[in-house]
Design an enzyme around this catalytic site. Structure first.
Site, PDB file in Angstrom:
ATOM      1  N   ASN A 124      25.989 -20.631 -35.813  1.00  0.00           N
ATOM      2  CA  ASN A 124      27.205 -19.818 -35.936  1.00  0.00           C
ATOM      3  C   ASN A 124      28.071 -20.435 -37.045  1.00  0.00           C
ATOM      4  O   ASN A 124      28.443 -21.611 -36.965  1.00  0.00           O
ATOM      5  CB  ASN A 124      27.932 -19.840 -34.582  1.00  0.00           C
ATOM      6  CG  ASN A 124      29.234 -19.071 -34.618  1.00  0.00           C
ATOM      7  OD1 ASN A 124      30.001 -19.196 -35.562  1.00  0.00           O
ATOM      8  ND2 ASN A 124      29.496 -18.293 -33.595  1.00  0.00           N
ATOM      9  N   THR A 141      38.810 -19.828 -28.399  1.00  0.00           N
ATOM     10  CA  THR A 141      37.420 -19.398 -28.605  1.00  0.00           C
ATOM     11  C   THR A 141      37.022 -18.584 -27.380  1.00  0.00           C
ATOM     12  O   THR A 141      37.775 -18.514 -26.413  1.00  0.00           O
ATOM     13  CB  THR A 141      36.493 -20.621 -28.793  1.00  0.00           C
ATOM     14  OG1 THR A 141      35.148 -20.171 -29.002  1.00  0.00           O
ATOM     15  CG2 THR A 141      36.514 -21.562 -27.600  1.00  0.00           C
ATOM     16  N   THR A 142      35.853 -17.952 -27.428  1.00  0.00           N
ATOM     17  CA  THR A 142      35.411 -17.127 -26.304  1.00  0.00           C
ATOM     18  C   THR A 142      35.438 -17.957 -25.015  1.00  0.00           C
ATOM     19  O   THR A 142      34.871 -19.041 -24.963  1.00  0.00           O
ATOM     20  CB  THR A 142      33.969 -16.621 -26.564  1.00  0.00           C
ATOM     21  OG1 THR A 142      33.883 -16.202 -27.921  1.00  0.00           O
ATOM     22  CG2 THR A 142      33.610 -15.478 -25.660  1.00  0.00           C
ATOM     23  N   GLU A 198      28.252 -10.908 -33.741  1.00  0.00           N
ATOM     24  CA  GLU A 198      28.870 -11.027 -32.418  1.00  0.00           C
ATOM     25  C   GLU A 198      30.172 -10.243 -32.442  1.00  0.00           C
ATOM     26  O   GLU A 198      30.913 -10.303 -33.430  1.00  0.00           O
ATOM     27  CB  GLU A 198      29.114 -12.516 -32.208  1.00  0.00           C
ATOM     28  CG  GLU A 198      29.475 -12.900 -30.820  1.00  0.00           C
ATOM     29  CD  GLU A 198      29.723 -14.407 -30.747  1.00  0.00           C
ATOM     30  OE1 GLU A 198      28.878 -15.180 -31.217  1.00  0.00           O
ATOM     31  OE2 GLU A 198      30.774 -14.779 -30.234  1.00  0.00           O
ATOM     32  N   GLU A 225      22.696 -13.698 -23.480  1.00  0.00           N
ATOM     33  CA  GLU A 225      23.015 -15.058 -23.928  1.00  0.00           C
ATOM     34  C   GLU A 225      23.804 -15.693 -22.793  1.00  0.00           C
ATOM     35  O   GLU A 225      24.879 -15.212 -22.427  1.00  0.00           O
ATOM     36  CB  GLU A 225      23.843 -15.049 -25.219  1.00  0.00           C
ATOM     37  CG  GLU A 225      24.151 -16.479 -25.662  1.00  0.00           C
ATOM     38  CD  GLU A 225      24.963 -16.573 -26.945  1.00  0.00           C
ATOM     39  OE1 GLU A 225      24.890 -15.654 -27.787  1.00  0.00           O
ATOM     40  OE2 GLU A 225      25.694 -17.569 -27.084  1.00  0.00           O
ATOM     41  N   HIS A 278      27.437 -21.843 -26.482  1.00  0.00           N
ATOM     42  CA  HIS A 278      28.860 -22.129 -26.368  1.00  0.00           C
ATOM     43  C   HIS A 278      29.084 -23.560 -25.925  1.00  0.00           C
ATOM     44  O   HIS A 278      28.644 -23.956 -24.848  1.00  0.00           O
ATOM     45  CB  HIS A 278      29.614 -21.174 -25.434  1.00  0.00           C
ATOM     46  CG  HIS A 278      31.028 -21.001 -25.905  1.00  0.00           C
ATOM     47  ND1 HIS A 278      32.000 -21.929 -25.645  1.00  0.00           N
ATOM     48  CD2 HIS A 278      31.594 -20.069 -26.693  1.00  0.00           C
ATOM     49  CE1 HIS A 278      33.107 -21.555 -26.226  1.00  0.00           C
ATOM     50  NE2 HIS A 278      32.901 -20.440 -26.889  1.00  0.00           N
ATOM     51  N   ARG A 309      35.913 -10.965 -35.314  1.00  0.00           N
ATOM     52  CA  ARG A 309      36.937 -10.761 -34.276  1.00  0.00           C
ATOM     53  C   ARG A 309      37.906  -9.674 -34.695  1.00  0.00           C
ATOM     54  O   ARG A 309      38.142  -9.458 -35.883  1.00  0.00           O
ATOM     55  CB  ARG A 309      37.706 -12.067 -34.042  1.00  0.00           C
ATOM     56  CG  ARG A 309      36.869 -13.184 -33.453  1.00  0.00           C
ATOM     57  CD  ARG A 309      37.749 -14.361 -33.109  1.00  0.00           C
ATOM     58  NE  ARG A 309      38.524 -14.110 -31.924  1.00  0.00           N
ATOM     59  CZ  ARG A 309      38.286 -14.659 -30.728  1.00  0.00           C
ATOM     60  NH1 ARG A 309      37.303 -15.520 -30.580  1.00  0.00           N
ATOM     61  NH2 ARG A 309      39.040 -14.364 -29.708  1.00  0.00           N
ATOM     62  N   HIS A 344      30.883 -14.012 -35.857  1.00  0.00           N
ATOM     63  CA  HIS A 344      31.685 -13.250 -34.880  1.00  0.00           C
ATOM     64  C   HIS A 344      32.812 -12.565 -35.644  1.00  0.00           C
ATOM     65  O   HIS A 344      33.700 -13.236 -36.181  1.00  0.00           O
ATOM     66  CB  HIS A 344      32.249 -14.231 -33.840  1.00  0.00           C
ATOM     67  CG  HIS A 344      33.025 -13.590 -32.737  1.00  0.00           C
ATOM     68  ND1 HIS A 344      33.509 -14.300 -31.671  1.00  0.00           N
ATOM     69  CD2 HIS A 344      33.426 -12.293 -32.530  1.00  0.00           C
ATOM     70  CE1 HIS A 344      34.166 -13.477 -30.850  1.00  0.00           C
ATOM     71  NE2 HIS A 344      34.130 -12.264 -31.352  1.00  0.00           N
ATOM     72  N   ARG A 391      40.443 -13.668 -37.526  1.00  0.00           N
ATOM     73  CA  ARG A 391      40.996 -15.009 -37.743  1.00  0.00           C
ATOM     74  C   ARG A 391      40.074 -15.899 -38.578  1.00  0.00           C
ATOM     75  O   ARG A 391      40.515 -16.857 -39.176  1.00  0.00           O
ATOM     76  CB  ARG A 391      41.317 -15.691 -36.425  1.00  0.00           C
ATOM     77  CG  ARG A 391      40.100 -16.057 -35.629  1.00  0.00           C
ATOM     78  CD  ARG A 391      40.451 -16.884 -34.428  1.00  0.00           C
ATOM     79  NE  ARG A 391      41.157 -16.127 -33.416  1.00  0.00           N
ATOM     80  CZ  ARG A 391      41.225 -16.497 -32.143  1.00  0.00           C
ATOM     81  NH1 ARG A 391      40.668 -17.625 -31.764  1.00  0.00           N
ATOM     82  NH2 ARG A 391      41.855 -15.778 -31.251  1.00  0.00           N
ATOM     83  N   HIS A 451      33.177 -21.136 -38.331  1.00  0.00           N
ATOM     84  CA  HIS A 451      34.200 -22.136 -38.663  1.00  0.00           C
ATOM     85  C   HIS A 451      34.185 -22.591 -40.115  1.00  0.00           C
ATOM     86  O   HIS A 451      35.100 -23.287 -40.548  1.00  0.00           O
ATOM     87  CB  HIS A 451      34.160 -23.283 -37.657  1.00  0.00           C
ATOM     88  CG  HIS A 451      34.476 -22.767 -36.285  1.00  0.00           C
ATOM     89  ND1 HIS A 451      35.655 -22.085 -36.019  1.00  0.00           N
ATOM     90  CD2 HIS A 451      33.759 -22.740 -35.138  1.00  0.00           C
ATOM     91  CE1 HIS A 451      35.650 -21.690 -34.756  1.00  0.00           C
ATOM     92  NE2 HIS A 451      34.510 -22.071 -34.202  1.00  0.00           N
TER      93      HIS A 451
HETATM   94  N1  PXP Z   1      27.769 -17.919 -28.429  1.00  0.00           N
HETATM   95  C1  PXP Z   1      28.859 -17.138 -28.318  1.00  0.00           C
HETATM   96  C2  PXP Z   1      28.719 -15.840 -27.631  1.00  0.00           C
HETATM   97  C3  PXP Z   1      30.090 -17.537 -28.870  1.00  0.00           C
HETATM   98  O1  PXP Z   1      31.173 -16.746 -28.730  1.00  0.00           O
HETATM   99  C4  PXP Z   1      30.168 -18.751 -29.567  1.00  0.00           C
HETATM  100  C5  PXP Z   1      31.458 -19.169 -30.198  1.00  0.00           C
HETATM  101  O2  PXP Z   1      31.854 -18.259 -31.149  1.00  0.00           O
HETATM  102  C6  PXP Z   1      29.003 -19.525 -29.669  1.00  0.00           C
HETATM  103  C7  PXP Z   1      27.823 -19.098 -29.062  1.00  0.00           C
HETATM  104  C8  PXP Z   1      29.002 -20.830 -30.372  1.00  0.00           C
HETATM  105  O3  PXP Z   1      29.817 -21.722 -29.686  1.00  0.00           O
HETATM  106  P1  PXP Z   1      30.183 -23.116 -30.314  1.00  0.00           P
HETATM  107  O4  PXP Z   1      30.936 -22.831 -31.582  1.00  0.00           O
HETATM  108  O5  PXP Z   1      31.002 -23.771 -29.268  1.00  0.00           O
HETATM  109  O6  PXP Z   1      28.891 -23.826 -30.594  1.00  0.00           O
END
Ligand code: PXP
Length: 237
Positions: free
Chosen positions: A7, A100-101, A70, A151, A191, A45, A43, A49, A10
């Site tokens: 992902n 975050t989610t 996402e 997931e 996550h 959003r 993602h 952001r 960031h």
């Molecule tokens: N999976 C989902 C559905 C998420 O929302 C996120 C965070 O955006 C991640 C995985 C990745 O999480 P992390 O950034 O904590 O590794």
């Protein structure tokens, strides 16, 4: 062997701090793929952001990889997904105030909305994953709503403060994955996973792919800081 989907949200978070051009999300996607990752997640959003619409279009056009878009169940974002046509999409809950989610999608309470979104995305040829807590009721409902994949939310496992709490969460994840495999659902997880808590997750053999972002981008700071300082020193001296 499980797969790794990275992902890159960031990288965009850092860029949006200055609203500038770097660090480039496109470049990050290319490096991730060249490093051997099995796919990229972004993602988009509602509040934009971090990842922007143009990032999603650009990465999907210019990077040959499996793109997982996402998103929350918002008609505007679903509409963008239908235009981008990523290989796969993950539906998540989203709150404006959250960092975050914060947890999985409630596919039981939100059945109508989630079910409609699954149908729309699948009709467009996009694989659909639902991000859910490791709860058997949610797993069953994800299957009922037509999801291809789930997931499993590993955030509670990752945040566990005691060994007993970690064990409890681990067993929930293991049982949910076992149940999902009997329903012939694809199983991903993510996550909060990092370089310390990943090892145990690999014991759950049903998990096909891990989705990891924050810890990898954070690790990249120290994997690259020395070189970054040395390059600037060459310019300043
Ligand atoms: N999976 C989902 C559905 C998420 O929302 C996120 C965070 O955006 C991640 C995985 C990745 O999480 P992390 O950034 O904590 O590794």
């Amino acid at each position: 062997m499980s797969k790794l989907n990275v992902n890159i949200d960031h990288v965009a978070t850092l860029r949006q701090q200055r609203l500038g051009l770097y660090p480039s999300v496109l470049e990050a996607a290319k490096v991730v793929v060249a490093s051997g990752a099995d796919g990229i997640t972004m993602h988009l959003r509602e509040d934009r952001r971090h990842v922007q619409d143009r990032d999603v279009f650009e990465v999907s056009r210019k990077v040959r990889t499996k793109l997982n878009l996402e998103m929350a169940v918002y008609p505007e974002i679903i509409g963008i997904a239908l235009k981008v046509k990523p290989e796969w999409s993950t539906l998540v809950p989203e709150k404006r105030q959250e960092l975050t989610t914060e947890g999985g999608l409630d596919c039981v309470k939100g059945a109508l909305k989630v079910g409609r979104a699954v149908e729309k995305l699948k009709k467009a040829g996009i694989i659909v994953s639902l991000f859910i807590d490791p709860d058997l009721k949610q797993v069953r409902q994800a299957k009922f709503l037509g999801a291809d994949l789930i997931e499993l939310h590993t955030g509670t496992y990752a945040d566990a403060k005691t060994k007993a709490a970690e064990d409890r969460e681990f067993f929930k994840l293991r049982d949910a994955a076992g149940f999902a495999s009997t329903l012939k659902l694809g199983i991903n997880a993510g996550h909060g996973l990092n370089y310390f808590n990943m090892a145990r997750m690999r014991e759950i053999k049903e998990i096909e792919e891990f989705s990891i972002g924050h810890s990898i981008i954070s690790r990249a700071v120290f994997a690259g800081l020395e070189r970054a300082v040395k390059e600037m020193l060459k310019l300043t001296r």
